[in-house]
Design an enzyme around this catalytic site. Structure first.
Site, PDB file in Angstrom:
ATOM      1  N   TYR A  68      -0.558   7.917  -8.126  1.00 63.17           N
ATOM      2  CA  TYR A  68      -0.691   7.314  -6.799  1.00 63.17           C
ATOM      3  C   TYR A  68       0.666   6.711  -6.420  1.00 63.17           C
ATOM      4  O   TYR A  68       1.270   5.984  -7.219  1.00 63.17           O
ATOM      5  CB  TYR A  68      -1.756   6.202  -6.824  1.00 63.17           C
ATOM      6  CG  TYR A  68      -1.755   5.375  -5.562  1.00 63.17           C
ATOM      7  CD1 TYR A  68      -2.552   5.725  -4.486  1.00 63.17           C
ATOM      8  CD2 TYR A  68      -0.908   4.264  -5.424  1.00 63.17           C
ATOM      9  CE1 TYR A  68      -2.536   4.996  -3.316  1.00 63.17           C
ATOM     10  CE2 TYR A  68      -0.880   3.530  -4.254  1.00 63.17           C
ATOM     11  CZ  TYR A  68      -1.701   3.904  -3.202  1.00 63.17           C
ATOM     12  OH  TYR A  68      -1.664   3.185  -2.040  1.00 63.17           O
TER      13      TYR A  68
ATOM     14  N   GLU B 220       0.859   6.863   2.106  1.00 66.61           N
ATOM     15  CA  GLU B 220       0.196   6.936   0.814  1.00 66.61           C
ATOM     16  C   GLU B 220       0.134   8.377   0.345  1.00 66.61           C
ATOM     17  O   GLU B 220      -0.288   9.249   1.104  1.00 66.61           O
ATOM     18  CB  GLU B 220      -1.259   6.458   0.995  1.00 66.61           C
ATOM     19  CG  GLU B 220      -1.634   5.289   0.178  1.00 66.61           C
ATOM     20  CD  GLU B 220      -3.091   4.899   0.410  1.00 66.61           C
ATOM     21  OE1 GLU B 220      -3.441   3.805  -0.031  1.00 66.61           O
ATOM     22  OE2 GLU B 220      -3.871   5.650   1.021  1.00 66.61           O
TER      23      GLU B 220
END
Ligand code: GDP
Ligand code: MN
Length: 379
Positions: free
Chosen positions: A101, A189
């Site tokens: 991530y 993101e």
């Protein structure tokens, strides 16, 4: 402003972020063609403004063009958290060894862009954030100096121990930073950032929000706005130049000026009520704006009373009063309306309103108390 995955990928590609090849289609037949063009395993992905598409069945791998077409016909038209899928991405599927991530936000506390990285990427990052927050590493970046090569290496080392791969991750982190700053994003993101068994890195998913106040600097991004991603009320408000945010309470608010609107919401809470919305009709208010504002407020079924709080400066009270009367002539509003108008042309406004059934108040406290009380009455 929220943008779609494919739009975020288009932006990030320009900054050199590695993105698997993709096409956007709206029909199963075109999904087949796109899968044939790519000629390998593909992933079929719903393009909607919500997270967790994978879990909702909106992301499917397809080994053949037949499979891609079948998945496309299932996903197109699918409802994901209240939004209908109209577009899908057919993307070259990459082999996954690891899923990381990588995200950036503008952080209010540090007043800086903050990088967040985790080796526990993939579809359960929210769970990681809640249960094992220590697995998410953060670094605030000095916006004047920008992201240094050392910052990028430090972040990459938190999630990847193999030096050759870590170097690629660091390069990725630098490019994502450029994309974030270059497009005035408030959030970017990548989840997951995939490392393949060969040690290549790819942005398999991308999410970006762009600062609305910076859109004038990015006409190309401003054009990416998808009306399907907004509720009708929000779109109507934006087109009319009103700032509208729906909330959970039952006192509908129509106010001029963001500061007064915030204060009004606080005073409603103070008197034991709950605002149904934030709505700022802005400085110069035509009757049209007031009509639209009332349409938006009354379309919320939770609203039990409406509070109109106007402090007339540039906004003329008589304009607001005319808008109110016009709105009542066009539609019958059953909900009680409490009006407090003070300032420019207030006397004229009172005359206009006198013929109609409004609850009037002179002070803000009085108006709020009345509106809160009326919202408690049974319908
Ligand atoms: P989200 O559920 O909306 O976050 O959609 P993602 O694009 O992140 O996809 C969800 C999951 O599908 C990923 O975490 C992967 O496990 C899987 N996935 C997505 N794209 C690919 C791909 O190209 N190859 C493989 N093998 N899996 C993928
Ligand atoms: Mn994802």
């Amino acid at each position: 402003m929220k943008i779609h995955e494919y739009q975020a990928k288009e932006i990030l590609m320009r900054h050199g972020v590695p993105i698997p090849r993709f096409e956007i289609v709206t029909t199963p037949a075109d999904a087949r063609k796109a899968a044939e063009d790519i000629g390998r395993m593909v992933v079929v992905k719903a393009q909607v403004h919500v997270g967790g598409r994978g879990k909702a069945g909106g992301v499917k791998l397809a080994k053949t063009a037949d499979e891609a077409e079948a998945h496309a016909s299932n996903i197109l038209g699918m409802d994901i958290k209240g939004l209908t899928v109209e577009k899908i991405m057919i993307s070259d599927a990459v082999d996954i060894d690891r899923e990381y991530y990588i995200g950036m936000i503008v952080d209010r506390q540090t007043k800086k862009p903050v990088y967040m990285v985790s080796e526990a990427g993939g579809i359960d990052i929210e769970q990681v954030a809640n249960e094992t927050p220590e697995k998410i590493h953060k670094l605030a970046i000095n916006p004047v100096k920008g992201l240094s090569a050392a910052d990028a290496s430090t972040l990459a080392a938190k999630i990847e121990s193999r030096p050759e791969v870590a170097a690629k991750v660091a390069e990725f982190i630098t490019k994502l930073y450029d994309g974030f700053i270059g497009s005035d994003a408030s959030l970017a993101e990548i989840n997951p950032l995939v490392v393949t068994p060969d040690g290549e890195v790819w942005a398999v998913d991308a999410k970006m929000n762009i600062d609305d106040n910076a859109l004038y600097r990015h006409p190309d991004i401003a054009e990416m706005r998808d009306p399907a991603g907004e509720t009708d009320e929000v779109r109507k408000a934006r087109e009319m130049g009103l700032s509208y945010v729906k909330l959970d309470g039952n006192v509908g608010c129509l106010v001029n000026g963001a500061g007064l609107a915030m204060t009004t919401m606080d005073v409603i809470q103070h008197y034991g009520g709950a605002p149904a919305n934030f709505l700022d009709i802005g400085g110069s208010s035509s009757p049209d704006k007031v009509v639209t504002a009332l349409e938006i407020i009354t379309s919320d079924p939770n609203v039990r009373s409406i509070l109109i709080n106007i402090f007339g400066g540039i906004t003329r009270c008589d304009d607001v009063a005319r808008g109110l009367v016009q709105a009542l002539e066009q539609t019958s509003i059953e909900i009680p309306i409490v009006v407090r108008l003070t300032g420019t042309n207030e006397d004229e406004a009172r005359k206009i309103l006198a013929k109609h059934q409004f609850v009037s108040a002179t002070t803000m406290d009085e108006a709020v108390e009345k509106a809160v009380e009326l919202a408690k009455q049974p319908a």
